[in-house]
Scaffold this active site. Structure first.
Site, PDB file in Angstrom:
ATOM      1  N   GLY A 233       0.768  -1.240   0.000  1.00  0.00           N
ATOM      2  CA  GLY A 233       0.000   0.000   0.000  1.00  0.00           C
ATOM      3  C   GLY A 233       0.796   1.285   0.000  1.00  0.00           C
ATOM      4  CD  GLU A 268       0.692  -9.232   1.539  1.00  0.00           C
ATOM      5  OE1 GLU A 268      -0.229  -8.410   1.341  1.00  0.00           O
ATOM      6  OE2 GLU A 268       0.487 -10.353   2.010  1.00  0.00           O
ATOM      7  N   PRO A 269       4.588  -5.133  -1.100  1.00  0.00           N
ATOM      8  CG  PRO A 269       6.781  -4.363  -1.421  1.00  0.00           C
ATOM      9  CD  PRO A 269       5.991  -5.467  -0.757  1.00  0.00           C
ATOM     10  N   GLY A 270       3.499  -3.453  -4.059  1.00  0.00           N
ATOM     11  CA  GLY A 270       3.367  -3.562  -5.510  1.00  0.00           C
ATOM     12  C   GLY A 270       3.766  -2.239  -6.139  1.00  0.00           C
ATOM     13  NE  ARG A 271      -0.430   2.556  -5.737  1.00  0.00           N
ATOM     14  CZ  ARG A 271      -1.495   2.521  -6.545  1.00  0.00           C
ATOM     15  NH1 ARG A 271      -1.455   3.130  -7.695  1.00  0.00           N
ATOM     16  NH2 ARG A 271      -2.596   1.902  -6.166  1.00  0.00           N
ATOM     17  NE  ARG A 307      -3.520   3.386 -10.875  1.00  0.00           N
ATOM     18  CZ  ARG A 307      -3.364   4.598 -10.377  1.00  0.00           C
ATOM     19  NH1 ARG A 307      -2.879   5.561 -11.110  1.00  0.00           N
ATOM     20  NH2 ARG A 307      -3.669   4.844  -9.124  1.00  0.00           N
ATOM     21  CB  CYS A 338     -17.089   3.550 -28.449  1.00  0.00           C
ATOM     22  SG  CYS A 338     -16.330   3.481 -30.060  1.00  0.00           S
ATOM     23  CE1 TYR A 367      -2.523  -3.258  -8.417  1.00  0.00           C
ATOM     24  CE2 TYR A 367      -1.280  -1.312  -7.739  1.00  0.00           C
ATOM     25  CZ  TYR A 367      -1.740  -2.586  -7.482  1.00  0.00           C
ATOM     26  OH  TYR A 367      -1.415  -3.201  -6.299  1.00  0.00           O
TER      27      TYR A 367
HETATM   28  C1  LIG Z   1      -3.008  -5.231  -3.909  1.00  0.00           C
HETATM   29  C2  LIG Z   1      -2.419  -5.818  -2.677  1.00  0.00           C
HETATM   30  C3  LIG Z   1      -1.145  -5.465  -2.281  1.00  0.00           C
HETATM   31  C4  LIG Z   1      -0.293  -4.454  -3.015  1.00  0.00           C
HETATM   32  O1  LIG Z   1      -0.730  -3.144  -2.851  1.00  0.00           O
HETATM   33  P1  LIG Z   1       0.173  -1.919  -3.386  1.00  0.00           P
HETATM   34  O2  LIG Z   1      -0.639  -0.738  -3.093  1.00  0.00           O
HETATM   35  O3  LIG Z   1       0.390  -2.117  -4.843  1.00  0.00           O
HETATM   36  O4  LIG Z   1       1.458  -1.957  -2.620  1.00  0.00           O
HETATM   37  C5  LIG Z   1      -0.621  -6.095  -1.162  1.00  0.00           C
HETATM   38  N1  LIG Z   1      -1.324  -7.011  -0.470  1.00  0.00           N
HETATM   39  C6  LIG Z   1      -2.584  -7.357  -0.811  1.00  0.00           C
HETATM   40  C7  LIG Z   1      -3.294  -8.374  -0.019  1.00  0.00           C
HETATM   41  C8  LIG Z   1      -3.165  -6.770  -1.924  1.00  0.00           C
HETATM   42  O5  LIG Z   1      -4.416  -7.100  -2.252  1.00  0.00           O
END
Ligand SMILES: *Cc1c(COP(=O)(O)O)cnc(C)c1O
Length: 404
Positions: A233, A268-271, A307, A338, A367
């Protein structure tokens, strides 16, 4: 990404050259930025060396996940598909955690067979299904319980996950019930308490509140979790106006927490790992005036990057060649799909654009491609990894015949 002699450049290649050589729309990722992000992330929390599991849903390119694996990261997955992908990218199953509110029996069975680190369960019913499958397989399965800490992440409501009205995790009362249930189960090995309160969080205080909730609950129970999974997050700067998440404050809150509760931390970082590594390069097809509006119609659309349409997200847009001529009005930057929501931005005081110009939409590494679709029968863009002056096609442009 910066301007060198007025040319927008990613590492050592100009956007103009990329567009001419590979066509548009094209997603480009900078390896240098990726490695910087991972090293910074590790550095921010180095005193307790967490297990960092990349949230695969943010970017599902197998070649990028392979690069990320080389830094020692694991994976946070939310489906069997993402598990298969992570394993294909060579991620060690002992570094894979599986989240999600609706895991099917087939997905749970696959996770158990692959001996992944943790299945983070999100309901009483799910725990019972895990237990039943584990029993059939005569196994004891490592499980986490995802707690919904009822904490407002102060982010967009569409990407908030830690409030009681969100579908994610279990509330405190059910958490205690599940704890009791798991302790007595022969087939469940309860290893982890997990939380994830949302995405694009720029204020450290929701994280502090989340830790306070976890701390209070742990003080009430007599149970030692090997892992505390704090989710991801962490937000990034999409515009110069965005403030930055204060990692030092988040880090010290965790260190304080760990003095009382000695567990291994999982993130659990993504962004924050992949978001600012990517740009979407696109060409201006037409410019047209309609009433008071000046539409710039790109060859990229909401199917390539949803997004803005989905969350009202704002991405910075940059011209591939910097000129001093400013356009007097506003530009409506739109795609050819469209739908009236197929709009990327309103550009104010932007430089004057003309047809066939190239532009870059910034910070689309997370994303972006992973949320793309084939709406309007549009093939998906090419993906390119840039390392210095080298370009590497990491996913080919989809062909129309792939859709037929
Ligand atoms: C989507 C998600 C993440 C990653 O969130 P980011 O905002 O991209 O860091 C981590 N853990 C869980 C369970 C998620 O659903």
């Amino acid at each position: 990404m910066k301007y060198i002699n007025k040319k927008l450049t990613i590492e050592k290649i100009s956007v103009q050259n990329i567009a001419k050589k590979f066509g548009t729309p094209t997603y480009c990722y900078s390896y240098k930025q990726l490695s910087e992000n991972i090293n910074n992330f590790k550095d921010n929390f180095k005193s307790f060396s967490p297990l960092i599991c990349f949230a695969v849903k943010s970017n599902t390119n197998v070649n990028l996940i392979r690069e990320i694996r080389r830094f020692g990261l694991g994976a946070d997955v939310v489906s069997k598909g993402e598990m298969v992908l992570s394993l294909k990218a060579g991620i060690n199953p002992k570094k894979i955690v599986f989240s999600g509110v609706g895991k099917t029996s087939e997905e749970i069975s696959y996770a158990i067979d692959k001996k992944i680190l943790l299945i983070n369960a999100e309901s009483y019913s799910e725990i019972k299904v895990i237990e039943k499958i584990a029993k059939l397989k005569k196994k004891k399965v490592r499980v986490g319980i995802r707690l919904n800490p009822n904490t407002d992440a102060k982010t967009l409501s569409q990407i908030s996950t830690g409030k009681k009205e969100n579908k994610f995790g279990v509330n405190e009362k059910i958490f205690y019930e599940l704890l009791k249930y798991c302790k007595n189960s022969k087939n469940i090995d309860l290893k982890c308490l997990s939380v994830h309160i949302g995405s694009q969080i720029l204020d450290h205080r929701p994280y502090e509140r989340m830790l306070n909730v976890v701390n209070r609950i742990l003080n009430k129970i007599n149970y030692k979790f090997e892992f505390i999974d704090l989710g991801g997050g962490m937000g990034i700067s999409y515009s110069k106006k965005n403030k930055k998440l204060n990692y030092a404050k988040y880090n010290s809150a965790i260190k304080k927490f760990l003095k009382k509760h000695k567990s291994k931390i999982i993130f659990e970082p993504g962004r924050s790992i992949i978001g600012n590594t990517g740009a979407l390069i696109s060409k201006v097809i037409y410019i047209k005036k309609s009433g008071k509006k000046n539409f710039v119609i790109l060859d990229a659309a909401m199917n390539d990057l949803i997004r803005p349409a989905l969350y009202g997200a704002i991405h910075e847009t940059l011209p591939s060649i910097k000129l001093n001529k400013k356009f007097k009005g506003n530009y409506e930057l739109v795609g050819p799909v469209c739908e009236s929501t197929d709009k990327f931005a309103t550009l104010k005081k932007f430089q004057k654009l003309k047809e066939k110009d190239y532009i870059a939409i910034c910070d689309v590494g997370a994303y972006g491609m992973s949320l793309s679709s084939n709406y309007n029968m549009r093939p998906k863009p090419l993906e390119l990894l840039i390392k210095g002056s080298k370009t590497n096609i990491i996913r080919k442009r989809q062909k129309l015949k792939d859709l037929l």
